[in-house]
Write an enzyme that holds these catalytic residues in place. Structure first.
Site, PDB file in Angstrom:
ATOM      1  N   ASP A 211       0.879  -1.261   0.110  1.00  0.00           N
ATOM      2  CA  ASP A 211      -0.123  -0.120   0.124  1.00  0.00           C
ATOM      3  C   ASP A 211       0.846   1.248  -0.046  1.00  0.00           C
ATOM      4  O   ASP A 211       2.078   1.180  -0.099  1.00  0.00           O
ATOM      5  CB  ASP A 211      -1.123  -0.035   1.251  1.00  0.00           C
ATOM      6  CG  ASP A 211      -2.310   0.754   0.781  1.00  0.00           C
ATOM      7  OD1 ASP A 211      -2.443   1.827   0.569  1.00  0.00           O
ATOM      8  OD2 ASP A 211      -3.316  -0.074   1.078  1.00  0.00           O
ATOM      9  N   HIS A 284      -3.147   3.015  -4.559  1.00  0.00           N
ATOM     10  CA  HIS A 284      -2.682   2.727  -3.294  1.00  0.00           C
ATOM     11  C   HIS A 284      -0.851   2.125  -3.719  1.00  0.00           C
ATOM     12  O   HIS A 284      -0.828   0.904  -2.901  1.00  0.00           O
ATOM     13  CB  HIS A 284      -3.452   1.540  -2.542  1.00  0.00           C
ATOM     14  CG  HIS A 284      -4.679   2.192  -1.813  1.00  0.00           C
ATOM     15  ND1 HIS A 284      -4.519   3.213  -0.922  1.00  0.00           N
ATOM     16  CD2 HIS A 284      -6.085   2.068  -2.023  1.00  0.00           C
ATOM     17  CE1 HIS A 284      -5.671   3.359  -0.551  1.00  0.00           C
ATOM     18  NE2 HIS A 284      -6.540   2.787  -1.103  1.00  0.00           N
ATOM     19  N   GLU A 348     -10.147   2.441  -4.907  1.00  0.00           N
ATOM     20  CA  GLU A 348      -9.586   4.045  -4.581  1.00  0.00           C
ATOM     21  C   GLU A 348      -8.428   4.491  -5.429  1.00  0.00           C
ATOM     22  O   GLU A 348      -7.471   4.997  -5.076  1.00  0.00           O
ATOM     23  CB  GLU A 348      -9.130   4.090  -3.018  1.00  0.00           C
ATOM     24  CG  GLU A 348     -10.576   3.757  -2.376  1.00  0.00           C
ATOM     25  CD  GLU A 348     -10.282   3.628  -0.785  1.00  0.00           C
ATOM     26  OE1 GLU A 348     -10.922   4.288   0.090  1.00  0.00           O
ATOM     27  OE2 GLU A 348      -8.953   3.372  -0.270  1.00  0.00           O
TER      28      GLU A 348
HETATM   29  C1  ACM Z   1     -11.048  -0.405   0.950  1.00  0.00           C
HETATM   30  O1  ACM Z   1     -11.484  -0.532   2.090  1.00  0.00           O
HETATM   31  N1  ACM Z   1     -10.216   0.418   0.453  1.00  0.00           N
HETATM   32  C2  ACM Z   1     -11.146  -1.695   0.211  1.00  0.00           C
END
Ligand code: ACM
Ligand code: ZN
Length: 557
Positions: A211, A284, A348
């Site tokens: 991440d 991410h 995201e």
């Molecule tokens: C997430 O909680 N962004 C998958």
């Protein structure tokens, strides 16, 4: 409570275990406080006592059945201090514990039939994993001192109450997730987490390895991913959604070598748990971009993120070198992780860098893509093609639906359940993990006095109430719902004891939802069984939450 005489076993009864741990006597209902609740429990009179002469055997003895029988043997040896050698034999004589592969056990593939009488214990299953699940039930029937070295060698006897238990899981996928990027957990801590999952019949561990705030898996071809990408200069101290931000000024890092990751995979496999690695893309990804700036659209120098959130810098979708990199990384990931699924993230991902990138715009033109959502879909589909060509399948968060779903993808529905419903209606497999119920980084009681958490309000009763099968699906579409998963994001979870505090007992409620038929679920009954098992959890030194378990706000949505 109904205690049946031997001989009336043929009459299969479903017994609702009632509350109370007061007696401490064998054959009191609390002696059968199994989590997740089995499909059928028939309590019988009497009990089986393990002694030095008890014969422990498994048939046939194979590497897989030995895992199940070996787990039981190790548990019993450690607690009783008896030698209890493991034999291979099929006859189940007096004073024996016998594990048998038996296709006529009368359960589904992963189920088991456990018969305990004062004379012997016989555990049957069509599969080794079913035997392992039966062993976990047997473990929960033993006194809690079974969890400690010599715990059953002194005053407390190794006694199992007589019963017949027929059991099998409701869902094929019963998962728990752990984010080791935001905070790192050692190999031993991950093993302990897996141990606690195994006790509750979970079969999948989703390991979120990369991440923005840290890349945690050694990739031999790209050493900077760990020399640079696993380290951050400091960490946010307050909430990520509230400025001004404050930081702790302390460098933080950690990663798993390939060998350590393999060790975790083996450890989990010994407990019939599959490890699904997650390598996040296209978003991410700041830790990777900080390691190799040519992976981004701008090529700018970045640093591993020190605060929580969603960040604009993502993998460039236009440069072929990015895909060559990702394929190399995935080659090593596939070599370490034998799981059919590889999780590729997909959530995201801001599109602002792609909008302003010459390479990304060129890609969109060449591929006839009309917007950045379609570019994301193209990205995921290209990665899916690579993994499919190596015999693997992808799982992605529900954002992978936007711009078109990759042909074979399994969807993890986290922003509620609509993504899951949409994917199932399209004929795609789905795993339900809605944040509303199954995010265990949410507060589990009123926040006052609690350690900082991301937000939310998900008490045990609320988590328990979750029903994974949406009414909106036809019976045919329901077949695509593989199961459910609890997620533990660790922005606000810096240590193992805090992880246990947030995850347990809420994960036990998720275990029951994944295993037990919906009709047989009952929160008060679950709470009573949990209360009875607390002695075991205490001896295992699990730092489970000990506050208010009920949904005192009367939350309904
Ligand atoms: C997430 O909680 N962004 C998958
Ligand atoms: Zn780009």
């Amino acid at each position: 409570m109904i205690v049946m005489k031997k001989g009336s076993v043929a009459l299969i009864m479903i017994i609702v275990l009632s509350a109370g741990c007061s007696t401490g006597k064998m054959n009191a209902p609390d002696s059968y406080s199994i989590i997740p609740k089995p499909v059928e429990v028939v309590m019988l009179e009497g009990s089986f006592t393990i002694d030095k002469a008890t014969e422990l055997s498994v048939s046939p003895l194979t590497p897989e059945t030995e895992k199940a029988a070996g787990f039981l043997a190790a548990l019993l040896r450690r607690s009783t201090l008896f030698p209890l050698p493991l034999n291979e034999r099929s006859g189940a004589g007096r004073n024996s514990i016998t594990l048998l592969i038996d296709t006529a056990a009368g359960t589904g593939e992963d189920g088991y039939l456990l018969e305990v009488t004062p004379k012997k214990i016989v555990l049957r299953s069509p599969s080794a994993s079913g035997l392992f699940h039966g062993v976990q039930t047997l473990r929960q029937l033993l006194p809690p001192q079974a969890e400690t070295e010599g715990g059953l060698a002194g005053g407390v006897l190794p006694v199992v109450p007589a019963c017949v238990i027929r059991d099998e899981p409701r869902f094929a996928y019963r998962g728990m997730h752990l984010d080791v990027s935001r905070h790192f957990f050692s190999v031993d801590e991950v093993k302990r987490y897996i141990d606690i999952l195994a006790l509750h019949k979970f079969n999948t561990f989703h390991w979120h390895l990369t991440d923005d705030q840290g890349w945690r898996l050694e990739i031999k071809k790209y050493p900077e991913l760990t020399t640079t990408g696993s380290q951050r200069s400091e960490t946010l101290t307050g909430h990520g959604g509230r400025s001004p931000f404050t930081y702790d000024g302390t460098p933080y890092g950690g990663y798993y070598t390939g060998e350590e990751a393999r060790e975790i995979v083996r450890y989990a496999a010994d407990r019939f748990i599959t490890v699904i690695p997650e390598i996040e893309m296209p978003g991410h990804a700041v830790a990777a971009l900080a390691s190799y700036p040519w992976l981004s659209c701008t090529g700018n120098r970045l640093t591993v993120q020190t605060r929580w959130g969603v960040f604009d810098d993502v993998f460039c979708a236009g440069k072929d070198t990015v895909f060559a990199f990702l394929e190399d990384v995935l080659d090593e990931v596939m070599d370490i992780f034998p799981s059919e699924y590889i999780h590729i993230g997909g959530d995201e991902c801001p599109k602002v860098r792609w909008e302003n990138c010459r390479d990304c715009r060129k890609r969109m033109m060449e591929e006839g893509l009309s917007d950045e959502n379609e570019l994301q879909s193209w990205f995921i589909t290209r990665i899916e093609g690579y993994l499919n060509s190596h015999g693997r399948k992808i799982i992605g968060w529900d954002e992978i639906l936007e711009g078109g779903l990759a042909p074979e993808a399994t969807v993890m529905s986290w922003r509620g359940i609509t993504g899951g419903i949409e994917a199932a209606k399209m004929g795609h497999d789905v795993i339900m993990t809605p944040a509303s119920h199954l995010y265990l980084d949410y507060y589990q009681c009123e926040p006052e006095g609690e350690p900082l958490a991301i937000g939310g309000y998900s008490p045990l009763e609320w988590v328990y109430s979750y029903e994974p099968m949406p009414d909106e699906l036809t019976e045919e579409e329901q077949a695509y719902v593989l199961g459910l998963q609890g997620n533990v994001w660790t922005e606000y979870i810096p240590s193992m004891s805090h992880l246990e505090y947030m995850a347990f007992p809420r994960a036990f409620a998720i275990a029951e939802t994944g295993w037990t038929p919906a009709m047989k679920k009952d929160f008060e009954d679950f709470l009573a069984r949990f209360t009875c098992q607390r002695g075991r959890y205490d001896l295992m030194k699990i730092n489970y939450f000990r506050g208010e378990y009920r949904n005192t706000r009367g939350r309904t949505k």
